[in-house]
Design a protein around this motif. Structure first.
Motif, mmCIF file in Angstrom:
data_model
loop_
_atom_site.group_PDB
_atom_site.id
_atom_site.type_symbol
_atom_site.label_atom_id
_atom_site.label_comp_id
_atom_site.label_asym_id
_atom_site.label_seq_id
_atom_site.Cartn_x
_atom_site.Cartn_y
_atom_site.Cartn_z
ATOM 1 N N GLN A 1 -10.030 -5.388 4.985
ATOM 2 C CA GLN A 1 -9.593 -5.930 3.699
ATOM 3 C C GLN A 1 -10.298 -5.267 2.521
ATOM 4 O OE1 GLN A 1 -10.417 -10.109 3.780
ATOM 5 N NE2 GLN A 1 -12.607 -9.850 3.446
ATOM 6 N N ASP B 1 -7.484 -1.492 -0.457
ATOM 7 C CA ASP B 1 -6.221 -1.997 -0.994
ATOM 8 C C ASP B 1 -5.347 -0.812 -1.380
ATOM 9 O OD1 ASP B 1 -4.115 -3.256 -2.248
ATOM 10 O OD2 ASP B 1 -5.314 -4.058 -3.904
ATOM 11 N N HIS C 1 2.711 -3.534 4.183
ATOM 12 C CA HIS C 1 1.353 -3.874 4.569
ATOM 13 C C HIS C 1 1.422 -5.103 5.454
ATOM 14 C CE1 HIS C 1 -2.423 -6.180 3.990
ATOM 15 N NE2 HIS C 1 -2.961 -5.012 4.222
ATOM 16 N N ARG C 2 0.680 -5.084 6.551
ATOM 17 C CA ARG C 2 0.637 -6.221 7.464
ATOM 18 C C ARG C 2 -0.815 -6.548 7.762
ATOM 19 N NH1 ARG C 2 5.670 -7.582 9.956
ATOM 20 N NH2 ARG C 2 7.227 -6.543 8.683
ATOM 21 N N LYS C 3 -1.092 -7.838 7.961
ATOM 22 C CA LYS C 3 -2.433 -8.310 8.267
ATOM 23 C C LYS C 3 -2.383 -9.191 9.501
ATOM 24 C CE LYS C 3 -6.214 -10.979 6.311
ATOM 25 N NZ LYS C 3 -6.291 -12.369 6.675
ATOM 26 N N HIS D 1 -5.860 -4.842 9.172
ATOM 27 C CA HIS D 1 -4.817 -4.549 8.188
ATOM 28 C C HIS D 1 -4.142 -3.236 8.566
ATOM 29 C CE1 HIS D 1 -6.087 -7.432 4.944
ATOM 30 N NE2 HIS D 1 -7.138 -7.471 5.751
ATOM 31 N N SER E 1 -1.563 -0.537 6.813
ATOM 32 C CA SER E 1 -0.778 -0.070 5.674
ATOM 33 C C SER E 1 0.112 1.058 6.192
ATOM 34 C CB SER E 1 -1.681 0.434 4.544
ATOM 35 O OG SER E 1 -2.346 -0.660 3.942
#
Length: 182
Positions: free
Chosen positions: A151, A154, A164-166, A171, A173
């Motif tokens: 995180q 960015d 973007h997926r978490k 994470h 991107s």
């Protein structure tokens, strides 16, 4: 580490202790490959796995039928483990290369459908990696560059970011060299 799907579905791979790696969690990997399955046919894919570590991503792509997987890592023991595991599992699609990613990007000229990078989260210069891949023009038309990161990074304002997926602390991107229609 577990191979989630494909010809080696459910296979558990045990890496030697002491390797400097942080493998992608099974939950995050499974979620990422679900996204990929909705956007790509795995057969005939040409993939590059940067910072390959113990080869979790490379082995998953090969198990699912990727035509060619280039696993790049600068750690000799990691590269040796991936190579031996690929031989043991009879995955000739996997090739290994011991190289520093930043130096390798200066020499690579091949095109890939997917480039995946899972650098150490604290790596100095991680923010430059998407631009290095996009500017090097190594993605085939419609190809994706996927960066796993924490995180602390960015990329939401990057012009080539597709999504973007978490998943927990992981994470992803995803970038493309093509402009996506709004």
């Amino acid at each position: 580490m577990r191979i989630i799907s494909g010809t080696h579905k459910g296979r558990i791979i045990i890496a030697p202790t002491g390797l400097p790696v942080r493998p992608t969690t099974d939950l995050a990997k499974e979620s990422l490959f679900n996204i990929l399955a909705n956007n790509f046919e795995f057969e005939n894919l040409v993939v590059m796995d940067l910072f390959a570590g113990i080869g979790s991503i490379s082995l998953e792509f090969a198990s699912r039928g990727a035509a060619e997987v280039l696993a790049v890592d600068m750690n000799f023991k990691c590269v040796d483990f991936i190579k031996k595991t690929a031989q043991k599992l009879e995955m000739p699609a996997i090739r290994t290369l011991r190289f520093n990613m930043f130096n390798f990007m200066e020499t690579v000229h091949k095109k890939f459908d997917i480039v995946f990078a899972d650098p150490p989260y604290e790596l100095s210069g991680i923010e430059r990696i998407p631009d290095l891949v996009i500017q090097k023009d190594i993605l085939n038309a419609g190809g994706w560059f996927i960066l796993e990161h924490s995180q602390a990074n960015d990329f939401s304002k990057h012009p080539n970011l597709v999504q973007h997926r978490k998943y927990g602390k992981v994470h992803f991107s995803i970038f493309s060299n093509e402009k996506i229609a709004e």
